[in-house]
Design a protein around this motif. Structure first.
Motif, PDB file in Angstrom:
ATOM      1  N   PRO A 126      50.286  15.811   4.318  1.00  0.00           N
ATOM      2  CA  PRO A 126      50.352  16.459   5.641  1.00  0.00           C
ATOM      3  C   PRO A 126      49.732  17.856   5.637  1.00  0.00           C
ATOM      4  N   SER A 127      49.906  18.584   4.541  1.00  0.00           N
ATOM      5  CA  SER A 127      49.323  19.926   4.462  1.00  0.00           C
ATOM      6  C   SER A 127      47.803  19.867   4.432  1.00  0.00           C
ATOM      7  N   LEU A 128      47.257  18.897   3.721  1.00  0.00           N
ATOM      8  CA  LEU A 128      45.800  18.753   3.680  1.00  0.00           C
ATOM      9  C   LEU A 128      45.250  18.369   5.050  1.00  0.00           C
ATOM     10  N   PHE A 129      46.009  17.577   5.799  1.00  0.00           N
ATOM     11  CA  PHE A 129      45.583  17.273   7.172  1.00  0.00           C
ATOM     12  C   PHE A 129      45.556  18.544   8.020  1.00  0.00           C
ATOM     13  N   LEU A 130      46.534  19.429   7.840  1.00  0.00           N
ATOM     14  CA  LEU A 130      46.533  20.699   8.583  1.00  0.00           C
ATOM     15  C   LEU A 130      45.291  21.517   8.252  1.00  0.00           C
ATOM     16  N   ILE A 131      44.953  21.569   6.975  1.00  0.00           N
ATOM     17  CA  ILE A 131      43.773  22.323   6.547  1.00  0.00           C
ATOM     18  C   ILE A 131      42.507  21.680   7.097  1.00  0.00           C
ATOM     19  N   LEU A 132      42.411  20.364   6.996  1.00  0.00           N
ATOM     20  CA  LEU A 132      41.222  19.663   7.500  1.00  0.00           C
ATOM     21  C   LEU A 132      41.051  19.899   8.992  1.00  0.00           C
ATOM     22  N   GLU A 133      42.088  19.642   9.738  1.00  0.00           N
ATOM     23  CA  GLU A 133      41.996  19.778  11.189  1.00  0.00           C
ATOM     24  C   GLU A 133      41.742  21.230  11.590  1.00  0.00           C
ATOM     25  N   GLY A 134      42.431  22.161  10.938  1.00  0.00           N
ATOM     26  CA  GLY A 134      42.237  23.578  11.243  1.00  0.00           C
ATOM     27  C   GLY A 134      40.851  24.069  10.880  1.00  0.00           C
ATOM     28  N   SER A 135      40.342  23.624   9.751  1.00  0.00           N
ATOM     29  CA  SER A 135      39.010  24.083   9.340  1.00  0.00           C
ATOM     30  C   SER A 135      37.930  23.530  10.261  1.00  0.00           C
ATOM     31  N   ILE A 136      38.127  22.323  10.746  1.00  0.00           N
ATOM     32  CA  ILE A 136      37.181  21.755  11.711  1.00  0.00           C
ATOM     33  C   ILE A 136      37.227  22.556  13.013  1.00  0.00           C
ATOM     34  N   ALA A 137      38.422  22.800  13.498  1.00  0.00           N
ATOM     35  CA  ALA A 137      38.580  23.511  14.776  1.00  0.00           C
ATOM     36  C   ALA A 137      38.080  24.949  14.676  1.00  0.00           C
ATOM     37  N   LYS A 138      38.447  25.625  13.600  1.00  0.00           N
ATOM     38  CA  LYS A 138      38.112  27.045  13.484  1.00  0.00           C
ATOM     39  C   LYS A 138      36.643  27.272  13.134  1.00  0.00           C
ATOM     40  N   SER A 139      36.132  26.534  12.172  1.00  0.00           N
ATOM     41  CA  SER A 139      34.775  26.825  11.719  1.00  0.00           C
ATOM     42  C   SER A 139      33.696  26.076  12.499  1.00  0.00           C
ATOM     43  N   LEU A 140      34.031  24.894  13.011  1.00  0.00           N
ATOM     44  CA  LEU A 140      33.033  24.123  13.752  1.00  0.00           C
ATOM     45  C   LEU A 140      33.246  24.194  15.261  1.00  0.00           C
ATOM     46  N   GLY A 141      34.394  24.748  15.672  1.00  0.00           N
ATOM     47  CA  GLY A 141      34.649  24.965  17.084  1.00  0.00           C
ATOM     48  C   GLY A 141      34.896  23.707  17.902  1.00  0.00           C
ATOM     49  N   VAL A 142      35.495  22.696  17.286  1.00  0.00           N
ATOM     50  CA  VAL A 142      35.742  21.442  18.000  1.00  0.00           C
ATOM     51  C   VAL A 142      37.043  20.828  17.494  1.00  0.00           C
ATOM     52  N   THR A 143      37.739  20.126  18.374  1.00  0.00           N
ATOM     53  CA  THR A 143      38.901  19.350  17.952  1.00  0.00           C
ATOM     54  C   THR A 143      38.532  17.877  18.017  1.00  0.00           C
ATOM     55  N   PHE A 144      39.152  17.086  17.193  1.00  0.00           N
ATOM     56  CA  PHE A 144      38.733  15.698  17.046  1.00  0.00           C
ATOM     57  C   PHE A 144      39.719  14.675  17.580  1.00  0.00           C
ATOM     58  N   GLU A 145      40.726  15.092  18.329  1.00  0.00           N
ATOM     59  CA  GLU A 145      41.675  14.127  18.867  1.00  0.00           C
ATOM     60  C   GLU A 145      41.026  13.199  19.891  1.00  0.00           C
ATOM     61  N   ASN A 146      40.086  13.726  20.654  1.00  0.00           N
ATOM     62  CA  ASN A 146      39.423  12.966  21.699  1.00  0.00           C
ATOM     63  C   ASN A 146      38.194  12.251  21.116  1.00  0.00           C
ATOM     64  N   PRO A 147      38.156  10.909  21.183  1.00  0.00           N
ATOM     65  CA  PRO A 147      37.027  10.167  20.608  1.00  0.00           C
ATOM     66  C   PRO A 147      35.679  10.552  21.217  1.00  0.00           C
ATOM     67  N   LYS A 148      35.660  10.826  22.513  1.00  0.00           N
ATOM     68  CA  LYS A 148      34.399  11.194  23.166  1.00  0.00           C
ATOM     69  C   LYS A 148      33.900  12.541  22.648  1.00  0.00           C
ATOM     70  N   THR A 149      34.809  13.488  22.489  1.00  0.00           N
ATOM     71  CA  THR A 149      34.439  14.795  21.958  1.00  0.00           C
ATOM     72  C   THR A 149      33.862  14.651  20.554  1.00  0.00           C
ATOM     73  N   ARG A 150      34.509  13.832  19.720  1.00  0.00           N
ATOM     74  CA  ARG A 150      34.010  13.580  18.368  1.00  0.00           C
ATOM     75  C   ARG A 150      32.619  12.980  18.406  1.00  0.00           C
ATOM     76  N   ARG A 151      32.437  11.949  19.214  1.00  0.00           N
ATOM     77  CA  ARG A 151      31.154  11.243  19.280  1.00  0.00           C
ATOM     78  C   ARG A 151      30.031  12.192  19.696  1.00  0.00           C
ATOM     79  N   VAL A 152      30.249  12.959  20.757  1.00  0.00           N
ATOM     80  CA  VAL A 152      29.228  13.888  21.255  1.00  0.00           C
ATOM     81  C   VAL A 152      28.918  14.957  20.201  1.00  0.00           C
ATOM     82  N   PHE A 153      29.958  15.493  19.580  1.00  0.00           N
ATOM     83  CA  PHE A 153      29.780  16.507  18.553  1.00  0.00           C
ATOM     84  C   PHE A 153      28.885  15.983  17.425  1.00  0.00           C
TER      85      PHE A 153
END
Length: 173
Positions: free
Chosen positions: A60-87
């Motif tokens: 669970p901690s690694l998921f927090l790091i993965l999700e946070g690093s994506i959001a913070k450094s790449l500026g996107v969240t991945f919960e929404n499939p469309k957002t992921r696909r477009v990104f």
């Protein structure tokens, strides 16, 4: 399923053979990454927990790091499939065709589609099921952790490359 098990076996061997030299390199890269500085204390704790075999603490901690690093450094969240696909369409099309960078983006896309996707199985690595208590921690193993450590490393690498491109663009007249 046999093929997946063989890949998992190879994955574990790669990171744990020769006194875990592969894992030590991976962990060292994560701990020295400027892109992961915010999460360094948690990365340190995950590395120690992994080395002790405390995989249920790591996942669970690694998921927090993965999700946070994506959001913070790449500026996107991945919960929404469309957002992921477009990104990913944008990132993959911006990379040179056939380049390592293109394939890194493709690998992260496939991985995040799997772990963030809507269809999760309690027997596989899936963010929603794990972080919402719907996956059995007894099944979270060394492979889960190594896949997450590696994914975080790849995201940090891509983030570093993206930052370098942005800096270069800002220098242009």
């Amino acid at each position: 399923m046999v093929r997946v098990e063989r890949v998992n076996e190879w994955f574990v061997i790669y990171y744990t053979e020769d006194n875990a030299s592969g894992f030590k390199r991976l962990a060292g890269g994560l701990l020295s990454s400027h892109q992961l500085a915010f999460w360094k204390p948690l990365v340190e704790q995950c590395v120690r927990a992994f080395e002790k075999g405390d995989f249920a603490l790591c996942v669970p901690s690694l998921f927090l790091i993965l999700e946070g690093s994506i959001a913070k450094s790449l500026g996107v969240t991945f919960e929404n499939p469309k957002t992921r696909r477009v990104f990913f369409e944008r990132k993959i099309s911006a990379a040179a065709s056939g380049s390592i960078k293109e394939y890194k983006w493709r690998v992260v896309q496939v991985f995040t589609d799997s772990v963030f996707g809507r269809k999760g199985s309690p027997t596989k690595l899936h963010r929603h099921l794990i972080l919402h208590g719907k996956s059995d921690p007894a099944t979270w193993d060394r492979v889960y952790c190594l896949r997450l450590f590696q994914a975080i490393s790849t995201v940090a690498s891509l983030s570093k490359e993206s930052l370098a491109v942005q800096i270069e663009r800002n220098r242009e007249p």
